[in-house]
Design an enzyme around this catalytic site. Structure first.
Site, PDB file in Angstrom:
ATOM      1  N   ASP A  54       0.844  -1.201   0.000  1.00  0.00           N
ATOM      2  CA  ASP A  54       0.000   0.000   0.000  1.00  0.00           C
ATOM      3  C   ASP A  54       0.882   1.256   0.000  1.00  0.00           C
ATOM      4  O   ASP A  54       0.392   2.378  -0.064  1.00  0.00           O
ATOM      5  CB  ASP A  54      -1.026  -0.003   1.132  1.00  0.00           C
ATOM      6  CG  ASP A  54      -0.409  -0.034   2.516  1.00  0.00           C
ATOM      7  OD1 ASP A  54       0.828  -0.107   2.632  1.00  0.00           O
ATOM      8  OD2 ASP A  54      -1.180   0.024   3.502  1.00  0.00           O
ATOM      9  N   SER A  55       2.220   1.043   0.010  1.00  0.00           N
ATOM     10  CA  SER A  55       3.150   2.145  -0.250  1.00  0.00           C
ATOM     11  C   SER A  55       2.916   2.709  -1.642  1.00  0.00           C
ATOM     12  O   SER A  55       3.463   3.758  -1.977  1.00  0.00           O
ATOM     13  CB  SER A  55       4.600   1.668  -0.105  1.00  0.00           C
ATOM     14  OG  SER A  55       4.813   0.493  -0.869  1.00  0.00           O
ATOM     15  N   ASP A  93      -1.277  -6.079  -0.607  1.00  0.00           N
ATOM     16  CA  ASP A  93      -1.516  -5.453   0.696  1.00  0.00           C
ATOM     17  C   ASP A  93      -2.998  -5.117   0.819  1.00  0.00           C
ATOM     18  O   ASP A  93      -3.592  -4.588  -0.132  1.00  0.00           O
ATOM     19  CB  ASP A  93      -0.725  -4.135   0.754  1.00  0.00           C
ATOM     20  CG  ASP A  93       0.114  -4.013   2.006  1.00  0.00           C
ATOM     21  OD1 ASP A  93      -0.051  -4.819   2.933  1.00  0.00           O
ATOM     22  OD2 ASP A  93       0.964  -3.088   2.036  1.00  0.00           O
ATOM     23  N   LYS A 123      -1.583  -9.370   2.556  1.00  0.00           N
ATOM     24  CA  LYS A 123      -0.840  -8.946   3.747  1.00  0.00           C
ATOM     25  C   LYS A 123      -1.703  -7.964   4.515  1.00  0.00           C
ATOM     26  O   LYS A 123      -2.424  -7.165   3.909  1.00  0.00           O
ATOM     27  CB  LYS A 123       0.483  -8.279   3.357  1.00  0.00           C
ATOM     28  CG  LYS A 123       1.241  -7.681   4.547  1.00  0.00           C
ATOM     29  CD  LYS A 123       2.649  -7.269   4.197  1.00  0.00           C
ATOM     30  CE  LYS A 123       2.816  -5.862   3.712  1.00  0.00           C
ATOM     31  NZ  LYS A 123       2.283  -4.810   4.602  1.00  0.00           N
ATOM     32  N   GLU A 125      -1.768  -5.436   8.291  1.00  0.00           N
ATOM     33  CA  GLU A 125      -1.074  -4.915   9.469  1.00  0.00           C
ATOM     34  C   GLU A 125      -1.875  -5.227  10.727  1.00  0.00           C
ATOM     35  O   GLU A 125      -3.106  -5.249  10.686  1.00  0.00           O
ATOM     36  CB  GLU A 125      -0.922  -3.390   9.348  1.00  0.00           C
ATOM     37  CG  GLU A 125      -0.070  -2.954   8.165  1.00  0.00           C
ATOM     38  CD  GLU A 125       0.060  -1.438   8.048  1.00  0.00           C
ATOM     39  OE1 GLU A 125      -0.388  -0.697   8.951  1.00  0.00           O
ATOM     40  OE2 GLU A 125       0.618  -0.997   7.037  1.00  0.00           O
ATOM     41  N   GLU A 192       8.697  -4.365  10.678  1.00  0.00           N
ATOM     42  CA  GLU A 192       9.165  -3.074  10.157  1.00  0.00           C
ATOM     43  C   GLU A 192       9.718  -2.183  11.261  1.00  0.00           C
ATOM     44  O   GLU A 192       9.062  -1.928  12.275  1.00  0.00           O
ATOM     45  CB  GLU A 192       8.011  -2.364   9.423  1.00  0.00           C
ATOM     46  CG  GLU A 192       8.441  -1.018   8.843  1.00  0.00           C
ATOM     47  CD  GLU A 192       7.498  -0.446   7.798  1.00  0.00           C
ATOM     48  OE1 GLU A 192       6.523  -1.118   7.414  1.00  0.00           O
ATOM     49  OE2 GLU A 192       7.759   0.698   7.366  1.00  0.00           O
TER      50      GLU A 192
HETATM   51  O1  KIV Z   1       3.426  -1.135   1.681  1.00  0.00           O
HETATM   52  C1  KIV Z   1       4.593  -1.582   1.691  1.00  0.00           C
HETATM   53  O2  KIV Z   1       5.397  -1.348   0.779  1.00  0.00           O
HETATM   54  C2  KIV Z   1       4.977  -2.395   2.819  1.00  0.00           C
HETATM   55  C3  KIV Z   1       6.425  -2.737   2.960  1.00  0.00           C
HETATM   56  C4  KIV Z   1       7.172  -1.578   3.445  1.00  0.00           C
HETATM   57  C5  KIV Z   1       6.631  -3.937   3.784  1.00  0.00           C
HETATM   58  O3  KIV Z   1       4.175  -2.740   3.617  1.00  0.00           O
END
Ligand code: KIV
Length: 274
Positions: A54-55, A93, A123, A125, A192
């Site tokens: 989600d980056s 994500d 993924k 959090e 992280e």
């Molecule tokens: O969103 C992302 O790129 C991440 C990584 C930093 C692990 O969650």
């Protein structure tokens, strides 16, 4: 090139392969990608896990945080990545508020991401509060990667992107959350920005592989955001980022040369014309 890797001759990277890599002591290489062509290069280079993080909210969309990116946008980008990848595991994500509201919403949204994008896993959090969601997803066949330590979707709660798990209480919380997530069925956990000693302690305590980003060398694998490791984000250089290129400068130089060639009339030449 991933030359002497156990995964070199394998057809696909699965959760079992990642587990085997940990058992063999071979580190896992994970990188983010958000589009077809860069995902294809990651895959061809031998990256084992490609994360559509989600980056993408930050590095593709230009937002300050990861909160604004939507589930629709995540699906759109994960589909592109999927088309570029033959062998790596593709992990999508789950975006902010796509799994936190309740079990049914989480299942529906994760199911949608799996069905519509063809990714291999999701993924999310969070610690023990997502354990019930994780168990249910795993039960119905959706592999889940956890994410502990600095969890960027909680930036408004934390108030900064500083290192997590420095004080004893928070370190204990991260450690116990990791144990709970493993029990709930996560096949791997991203750690992280936590102290290397905590990254090591968690990695040693778990059977499933940990993937570190600023969590020290003893994690079972490492992940970076592609734009950071390629040196595309000039103003962002935390200690945990190793730059493998200086692409921001190289791209700007190429653009300048292109402009110069147009202005001077040297582009296109006769051999570039019909
Ligand atoms: O969103 C992302 O790129 C991440 C990584 C930093 C692990 O969650």
């Amino acid at each position: 090139m991933a030359t002497s890797s156990y995964t070199q001759d394998l057809m696909n990277i699965t959760t079992k392969v990642l587990y085997a890599l940990k058992q063999k002591g071979e580190k896992i290489a994970m990188l983010t990608a958000y589009d077809y062509i860069t995902a294809k290069f990651c895959d061809q280079a031998g990256i084992e896990v490609i994360l559509v993080g989600d980056s993408l909210s930050n590095v593709i969309q230009g937002n300050e945080t990861t909160l604004p990116v939507t589930l629709e946008e995540m699906i759109y980008h994960t589909k592109m990545v999927r088309r570029g990848v033959k062998k790596a595991m593709v992990v999508a994500d789950m975006t902010f508020m796509s799994y936190q509201v309740g079990l049914n919403d989480a299942i529906m949204n994760c199911g949608r991401v799996m069905k519509e994008t063809g990714c291999d896993a999701v993924k999310m959090e969070g610690g023990s509060y997502i354990a019930e969601i994780v168990s249910k997803l795993v039960e119905i066949g959706i592999p889940v990667m956890g994410h502990l330590g600095l969890t960027p979707q909680s930036i408004n709660k934390f108030g900064s992107y500083k290192t997590r798990g420095i004080d004893h209480e928070e370190a204990e919380q991260i450690f116990s959350d990791a144990i709970v997530l493993e029990k709930a069925g996560c096949f791997s956990i991203v750690l992280e920005k936590i102290p290397a000693a905590l990254g090591s302690k968690v990695s040693k305590a778990l059977k499933i592989p940990t993937i570190g980003i600023g969590a020290g060398p003893e994690c079972d694998g490492q992940v970076l955001v592609m734009h950071d490791m390629l040196g595309m984000i000039e103003e962002f250089k935390p200690r945990f980022v190793r730059r493998y290129m200086n692409l921001a400068q190289d791209m700007k130089d190429a653009f300048k040369r292109y402009i110069k060639d147009i202005k001077s009339g040297s582009f296109p030449s006769d051999s570039e014309s019909y």
